[in-house]
Motif scaffolding. Sequence first.
Motif, PDB file in Angstrom:
ATOM      1  N   ASP A   7       0.805  -1.223   0.000  1.00 39.04           N
ATOM      2  CA  ASP A   7       0.000   0.000   0.000  1.00 39.04           C
ATOM      3  C   ASP A   7       0.838   1.273   0.000  1.00 39.04           C
ATOM      4  OD1 ASP A   7      -2.461  -1.397   0.078  1.00 39.04           O
ATOM      5  OD2 ASP A   7      -2.216  -1.729   2.223  1.00 39.04           O
TER       6      ASP A   7
ATOM      7  N   ILE B 137      -0.413   5.217  -0.504  1.00 34.65           N
ATOM      8  CA  ILE B 137      -0.244   6.227   0.542  1.00 34.65           C
ATOM      9  C   ILE B 137       0.515   7.431   0.001  1.00 34.65           C
ATOM     10  CG2 ILE B 137       0.778   6.705   2.796  1.00 34.65           C
ATOM     11  CD1 ILE B 137       0.401   3.718   3.464  1.00 34.65           C
TER      12      ILE B 137
ATOM     13  N   ILE C 111      -5.103   4.871   2.431  1.00 38.11           N
ATOM     14  CA  ILE C 111      -4.840   3.449   2.441  1.00 38.11           C
ATOM     15  C   ILE C 111      -6.205   2.766   2.454  1.00 38.11           C
ATOM     16  CG2 ILE C 111      -4.655   3.392   4.980  1.00 38.11           C
ATOM     17  CD1 ILE C 111      -2.630   1.103   4.696  1.00 38.11           C
TER      18      ILE C 111
ATOM     19  N   ALA D 183      -4.580   2.076   9.830  1.00 41.74           N
ATOM     20  CA  ALA D 183      -4.380   3.421   9.270  1.00 41.74           C
ATOM     21  C   ALA D 183      -3.859   4.378  10.338  1.00 41.74           C
ATOM     22  CB  ALA D 183      -5.684   3.936   8.682  1.00 41.74           C
TER      23      ALA D 183
ATOM     24  N   GLY E 131      -0.175   5.742  10.059  1.00 40.42           N
ATOM     25  CA  GLY E 131      -0.191   7.192   9.855  1.00 40.42           C
ATOM     26  C   GLY E 131       0.653   7.920  10.883  1.00 40.42           C
TER      27      GLY E 131
ATOM     28  N   LEU F  65      -4.130   9.902   8.130  1.00 40.85           N
ATOM     29  CA  LEU F  65      -4.238   8.898   7.069  1.00 40.85           C
ATOM     30  C   LEU F  65      -5.555   8.128   7.204  1.00 40.85           C
ATOM     31  CD1 LEU F  65      -2.713   7.395   4.704  1.00 40.85           C
ATOM     32  CD2 LEU F  65      -1.944   5.763   6.449  1.00 40.85           C
TER      33      LEU F  65
END
Length: 292
Positions: free
Chosen positions: A154, A158, A164, A213, A217, A225
Amino acid sequence: MKITISGSLGNIGKPLTAKLIASGHEVTVITSNIDRVEAIEALGAKAAIGSVSDVNFLKSAFKAADAVFAMTPPNLGGSNIIANTTAAGQALATAISEAGVKRVVMLSSIGADLPAGTGPIAGLYNIEKIYEGLENVSLTFLRAGFFYTNLYNDVPMIKGAGIIGSNYGATTVIPFVHPVDIATAVAEELQKTPSGKNIRYIVSDVKTPGDVAKALGLAIDKPELPWIEFTDEQALGGMKEAGLPIEMAELYAEMGSGLRSGKIQEHFLSNQFPVDGKIKLEDFAKEFAAQF
């Protein structure tokens, strides 16, 4: 013990080899890549170069082995993936039987209790059924959670879109696992000899994509995120755009659908199996940030 492992020096094979060597075992590592021989020997193991689909090669690699770690490569080929994976599992099982191996640990997955609707995991269901037919073998099916390391796929999303996501929602409950925790569990199981056929789950943490996430993040300094749930069609299209072969993309989309419905993780979650891996999501997030 004399132990033969498949999986070369991947995310599981490398730490597993190191653990077994440190415990004083004689280890043979199967690899299809001759370039890996030097690295295998540097760890103190022997290399066996060949294919996990070649029964005669496998019989030779398993000769005199006290125990075998059997791992079929994921996504064998760009087409007929389930059939190819199943055939490799059959080759391993045949070689185990003909070589007279008495202790086997097979890497399986959450969802391997289901015959279909699980994407690539269906091949592991088939292989478990093949292995169930092995006689006079102490066998453990090691069913692993969703690999943390899959989240590296991912990174382009991102970086490119600031999001994501996948085709399952932020509140989906998912058992995750770190490959090093798998290696630890494999090493433990190879040195046991339980009777008959046994199932052990190896899971490091149980989290939601929303948790993922948030943790990733924070680790990469993108605290906002978001986890975005895609439709099956959007997920499939995105994987195709990323260059995955169509069949492989379809299988991954099906797996995502199986996670969304909860059926892939149901057997693990409903039976309250232990979460005995040591590497939690927050630990992996630090690794992720270092690679990001």
